[in-house]
Design an enzyme around this catalytic site. Structure first.
Site, short mmCIF file in Angstrom:
data_model
loop_
_atom_site.label_atom_id
_atom_site.label_comp_id
_atom_site.label_asym_id
_atom_site.label_seq_id
_atom_site.Cartn_x
_atom_site.Cartn_y
_atom_site.Cartn_z
N ASP A 288 0.86 -1.19 0.00
CA ASP A 288 0.00 0.00 0.00
C ASP A 288 0.89 1.23 0.00
OD1 ASP A 288 -2.31 1.78 0.37
OD2 ASP A 288 -3.35 -0.03 1.01
N ILE A 289 0.28 2.40 -0.12
CA ILE A 289 1.05 3.64 -0.26
C ILE A 289 1.73 4.04 1.04
CG2 ILE A 289 -0.92 5.18 0.17
CD1 ILE A 289 0.79 6.57 -2.51
N TYR B 202 -15.75 8.01 -10.96
CA TYR B 202 -15.43 6.62 -10.61
C TYR B 202 -15.99 5.67 -11.67
CZ TYR B 202 -15.32 2.35 -7.73
OH TYR B 202 -15.10 1.08 -7.25
#
Length: 312
Positions: free
Chosen positions: A35-36, A143
């Site tokens: 993950d970031i 989105y």
């Protein structure tokens, strides 16, 4: 031979539970979570974890090489309500992260990709009830636009380059293990937290807004099953419709009241109402059921019972 799996976006709503389930299935050392940022969570602490920016092709390629990755699950995305506040970044993240993994598969550096789509690919002109697999798709959210474009690219990369990419259109997902993550269907998660803590909930959608929903256990099961299916069983390379249940805020509130009699709900629709109104009320997912034997386990009643037990 167990696959070597990289999950990008492993700390998100779906990634959290998917990581744990895949580690149980294939062995902790074979599932690299990423993950970031590195948070102090079970996902980070229970097995191999790498910090990666989904927009950095070189970082992803490096992880693929050092861990000898065969399968990537790309779960990083900006969800519907959050994406509306930052359209340019949502488009960048949702599209370019997909191109990075598709290009790794095209270069034969990985074998298989899972990429989630969403009911957001449909729009106000789509038939609302029993929305077919193939139908009008004119999404009205950032989105939805990014997911629809992503579906087309997945099919293109499969047809032109032979990339094995698999996808499902998630309905609204309900989970007790991670808090809501900025989606329009998230009221159906938040309502449980508030029911237990405060015995009341102010809903940001109107009382009769019916949307397709799924319990997270079923969504994880579907994700793993489509990836386990033989390649010849996967006949749709854009994304499969997936369904379990459809309900309104009124119906879920009534189900919660059976367990918490003093629970009360009020309604104060906001900008998310317009998003919800553009989405289907129910989904026809016959293709998934026929092609790779998809079936759901949880309905509104069993899901409500399980959510309240876990959160209490």
């Amino acid at each position: 031979m167990n696959p070597k799996i990289l999950i990008i976006g492993a700390c998100g709503q779906i990634g959290t539970e998917l990581t744990q389930k895949l580690r149980k299935l294939y062995g902790t050392e074979n599932v690299i979570a990423s993950d970031i940022r590195k948070l102090n969570t079970d996902v980070v602490n229970s097995g191999p974890f790498e910090v990666v920016n989904a927009l950095d092709f070189n970082q992803i390629e490096h992880l693929v090489e050092i861990h000898q990755i065969t399968d990537i699950y790309l779960m990083a995305a900006l969800l519907s309500a959050t994406a509306e506040k930052n359209p340019a970044f949502a488009w960048d993240l949702n599209m370019n992260s997909l191109f990075h993994v598709l290009n790794l598969a095209k270069a034969k550096k990985i074998k298989k990709i899972f990429w989630p789509s969403s009911i957001a690919v449909f729009g106000p002109t789509t038939p609302k009830e029993n929305t077919p697999q193939y139908t009008i798709m004119e999404p009205s959210t950032v989105y939805g636009i990014s997911k629809q474009a992503g579906e087309r690219w997945c099919e293109y990369y499969h047809n032109i380059y032979g990339v094995d990419v698999r996808s499902i259109r998630y309905p609204g997902l309900i989970s007790w293990s991670t808090p809501p993550g900025g989606g329009t269907t998230d009221y159906a998660v938040d309502i449980f937290y508030k029911a237990i803590a405060d015995k009341k909930y102010e809903c940001f959608l109107s009382s009769e807004t019916k949307m397709p929903m799924m319990y997270m256990d079923d969504a994880i099961e579907a994700t793993i099953n489509i990836m386990k299916a033989p390649a010849e069983d996967i006949k749709i390379h854009s994304s499969y419709n997936l369904a379990a249940m459809s309900f309104t805020p009124t119906e879920i509130a009534a189900e919660i009241k059976k367990h918490i009699p003093e629970f009360e709900i009020t309604y104060e629709p906001d900008f998310r109402q317009k998003i919800a109104d553009s989405w289907p009320a129910s989904i026809d997912d016959r293709s998934a059921r026929e092609d790779w034997n998809w079936k759901h386990t949880f309905d509104l009643e069993s899901m409500t019972k399980d959510m309240i037990e876990h959160l209490s």
